[in-house]
Design a protein around this motif. Structure first.
Motif, PDB file in Angstrom:
ATOM      1  N   ARG C  23       0.688  -1.508  -0.081  1.00  0.00           N
ATOM      2  CA  ARG C  23       0.105  -0.229   0.311  1.00  0.00           C
ATOM      3  C   ARG C  23       0.790   1.338   0.024  1.00  0.00           C
ATOM      4  NH1 ARG C  23      -5.755   1.760   0.391  1.00  0.00           N
ATOM      5  NH2 ARG C  23      -4.865   3.810  -0.344  1.00  0.00           N
ATOM      6  N   THR C  24       1.867   1.349   0.220  1.00  0.00           N
ATOM      7  CA  THR C  24       3.147   2.378   0.573  1.00  0.00           C
ATOM      8  C   THR C  24       3.787   2.692  -0.695  1.00  0.00           C
ATOM      9  OG1 THR C  24       3.604   1.592   3.205  1.00  0.00           O
ATOM     10  CG2 THR C  24       4.714   3.264   1.592  1.00  0.00           C
ATOM     11  N   LEU C  25       3.275   0.937  -1.489  1.00  0.00           N
ATOM     12  CA  LEU C  25       4.039   1.364  -2.739  1.00  0.00           C
ATOM     13  C   LEU C  25       3.386   2.079  -3.388  1.00  0.00           C
ATOM     14  CD1 LEU C  25       6.448   1.662  -4.684  1.00  0.00           C
ATOM     15  CD2 LEU C  25       6.313  -0.711  -4.373  1.00  0.00           C
ATOM     16  N   ILE C  26       1.971   1.804  -3.440  1.00  0.00           N
ATOM     17  CA  ILE C  26       0.415   1.895  -4.286  1.00  0.00           C
ATOM     18  C   ILE C  26       0.656   3.458  -4.224  1.00  0.00           C
ATOM     19  CG2 ILE C  26      -1.799   1.554  -4.314  1.00  0.00           C
ATOM     20  CD1 ILE C  26      -1.802  -0.627  -3.610  1.00  0.00           C
ATOM     21  N   ASP C  27       1.097   3.713  -2.690  1.00  0.00           N
ATOM     22  CA  ASP C  27       0.670   5.527  -2.302  1.00  0.00           C
ATOM     23  C   ASP C  27       1.565   6.148  -3.833  1.00  0.00           C
ATOM     24  OD1 ASP C  27      -1.814   4.792  -1.082  1.00  0.00           O
ATOM     25  OD2 ASP C  27      -0.592   4.675   0.973  1.00  0.00           O
ATOM     26  N   THR C  28       3.038   5.618  -3.159  1.00  0.00           N
ATOM     27  CA  THR C  28       3.893   7.001  -4.075  1.00  0.00           C
ATOM     28  C   THR C  28       3.501   6.868  -5.411  1.00  0.00           C
ATOM     29  OG1 THR C  28       5.781   5.805  -2.670  1.00  0.00           O
ATOM     30  CG2 THR C  28       6.064   6.462  -4.515  1.00  0.00           C
ATOM     31  N   VAL C  29       2.681   5.859  -6.090  1.00  0.00           N
ATOM     32  CA  VAL C  29       2.687   5.776  -7.557  1.00  0.00           C
ATOM     33  C   VAL C  29       1.598   6.805  -7.553  1.00  0.00           C
ATOM     34  CG1 VAL C  29       2.047   4.967  -9.274  1.00  0.00           C
ATOM     35  CG2 VAL C  29       3.636   3.598  -7.710  1.00  0.00           C
ATOM     36  N   ILE C  30       0.305   6.297  -6.543  1.00  0.00           N
ATOM     37  CA  ILE C  30      -0.842   7.646  -6.617  1.00  0.00           C
ATOM     38  C   ILE C  30      -0.467   8.744  -7.077  1.00  0.00           C
ATOM     39  CG2 ILE C  30      -2.620   8.966  -5.561  1.00  0.00           C
ATOM     40  CD1 ILE C  30      -3.031   5.467  -4.518  1.00  0.00           C
TER      41      ILE C  30
END
Lengths: 213, 213, 213, 213
Positions: C23-30
């Motif tokens: 999720r942390t990595l997803i947020d970086t991309v978002i």
């Protein structure tokens, strides 16, 4: 206690005398095996003229047959490879392709020539995709007749900013090197005294009968 | 001669009572092992409530602990999986993730609870991508302490037009089933009499010293 | 300029509200995609009741159909998975198995329902075996009709001693997140204006003629 | 309509003039592409002296640079490989290792030299482990800048008892060849008119700022 023999196949892409991280890792394991009374030899494959192919002798100056002789005279076979594009090196793949030629032979006991040898794998990588290289290599060696003890792989994940000769190995590497050295040597001694009795020719004959039912 | 025990983990996606090709392949191996005096039990994982996770007990009705008890009481562990998208099924992957929890434990000998058990793998596939599923699964089991004998996998590649319950196994499958049955049983008997002596805790301590040098 | 939509499939093993590195990595991309005018939605798969299976609706309360509807309404699909035992998680594998069901459908243009969508993959791992998880996942998505732009993966290799929520991403992760965000968004816009014309039904018919020759 | 160019890298282990199943499969695709106005060239890698290494020129008579020039002048790159031990051949692995050298270069637009080319993969195998070879090869090419259209692989699983030159391709192969030919050519035309604008150097600079935050 008879002397055991280990042959290390160094599958680095770099010819001698260039430094290679696979060789550094091999030396770490030799330091552990030698005091256990194991005679160790290293073959850097890329220094020899090994032809592409899938038989045990491709002719025309192919130097694979002399390497194969060393493996047949060994108790333990350890393949060491860097990862490239997340998998084992082209040199390691070439070695596996050539080793497949042995599956067409049967010794007097009805087994492939490498049956009952003990296998290990060493992997160096700069991004850590060691799992695939280790798993596929050990699996291929088990197909050729080798026994895979528990914890028979040792991976060395170098930091991204270290040079090709890598610097110092970290704790997980030291740990895995010990597991590998102890387990491969113990199994090699055990299998010296207890030879696998499986006769593949006899099982092949039984399978033919079963598949016709 | 003491009775050996094999537990087969059937990692099909289909719940009972639907037919599954993995079960057909398991039965082929049982027919070979039973006459060797091996007691065989099959666990169809998807019929149980097994939680996602990486520990040995995820609580809240998780039924993994009772499956794990069976594995700990076995001499041989055989994981059977279909291939989906070229790799082992999600159920097989779930099993491996749960088994990883055992690596955090040490028994009185300083080993993981599955150390010295013998492992095999059965793979069914309709397009034949069995290699990756077999290699990664055996490798993971060897990491948990299992021994991988030579030819410890048996793959059944069904023709593309056969149904999900597959029809008849062909000659290579019958052959591989025999190699697997004979080698896993022979190694299990050998390891009953010769327990692997490796003390992981002791080697961990040595590794810590070495990595500080 | 029409709004694009990205759906992120978070394939962590941990249910909400537990922290997850995916999720942390997803947020970086978002954070990178949102300013480009992309509407982003995250589905944490394990929070839903998704059945094992290979069809688009397994019945009996299966919640996959509502997830699939979101994917069909998206321009970009990004699957985020941790690695476990060197490969994608069982939850990611489950998602791929369910997505395979879409290959049995054809839309009015003769294509699979996900044809022409753009795919990316995010991988988090604590030992770095991200290559296999990324490669197999992007390949599977390309089989379902998705387009894979250059540099469409972003891996985050956490240090072995970091916790499960991982700490800070390093330079290579920030770089790869940017490549992925820019390339997936650019291709999604391009494919909005230029729809892939391939009619699979017509090519199937031609192939049948060719294979009979 | 400008002529497109496709270069096929034939990664068989067999030197000319021996027959190879990869070449047979390449010819199937050429028969489809040629009528679309695509100029096709085949390079059988093993007929050239290509050194082991990870740079674009290893010196000492290395013939890789002339092959690389052909690739740089192509719109579509198709790598064709047999599977050996379940993965792509050592020659295919060697090609990928050499291609990695291109990632160290940037063209005036700030991109790798192969950025925006379209990639496909052809795999021949006698046991069907084509998935891994196809997935890892397409992934590696996408890392080097190539675009992977949907259904950009074509695998030819020969019956176990066919010879090395394989006999006739079956329906799934004819189907996949058509999908690959149509999609790679359509994308190559699209990308001739719409060049990917991503400037990797600029994104690298932004990433450095972000990782310092």
């Amino acid at each position: 206690m008879p002397t055991l023999k280990t042959t290390f196949l160094d599958c680095t892409l770099a010819r001698s005398p260039r430094a290679s991280s696979t060789r550094t890792l091999i030396d770490t394991v030799i330091e552990l095996m030698a005091p256990m009374g194991v005679q160790c030899e290293v073959v850097r494959v890329v220094d020899h003229r090994v032809a592409f192919g899938v038989t045990s002798d491709e002719g025309q100056g192919d130097q694979w047959p002399s390497i194969l002789r060393k493996l047949r005279a060994s108790d333990i076979i350890v393949l060491a490879t860097p990862t490239r594009a997340g998998v084992r090196s082209s040199v390691a793949q070439l070695v596996i392709e050539r080793l497949e030629g042995t599956c067409r032979e049967r010794d007097p006991a009805g087994q492939y020539p490498l049956y009952g040898k003990v296998a290990g794998v060493l992997v160096t990588g700069d991004q850590g995709d060691a799992h695939d290289a280790a798993a596929s290599t050990l699996f291929d060696l088990s197909h050729l007749g080798c026994v895979i003890p528990p914890n028979s792989d040792c991976c060395w994940i170098r930091a991204a900013d270290a040079g090709d000769d890598g610097g110092e190995a970290a704790l997980p590497t030291h740990r895995a090197a010990r597991y590998l050295a102890h387990n491969t040597v113990w199994f090699a001694r055990l299998l010296r005294e207890h030879r696998i009795p499986t006769d593949l020719r006899r099982l092949d004959a039984e399978a033919r009968v079963a598949s016709r039912r």
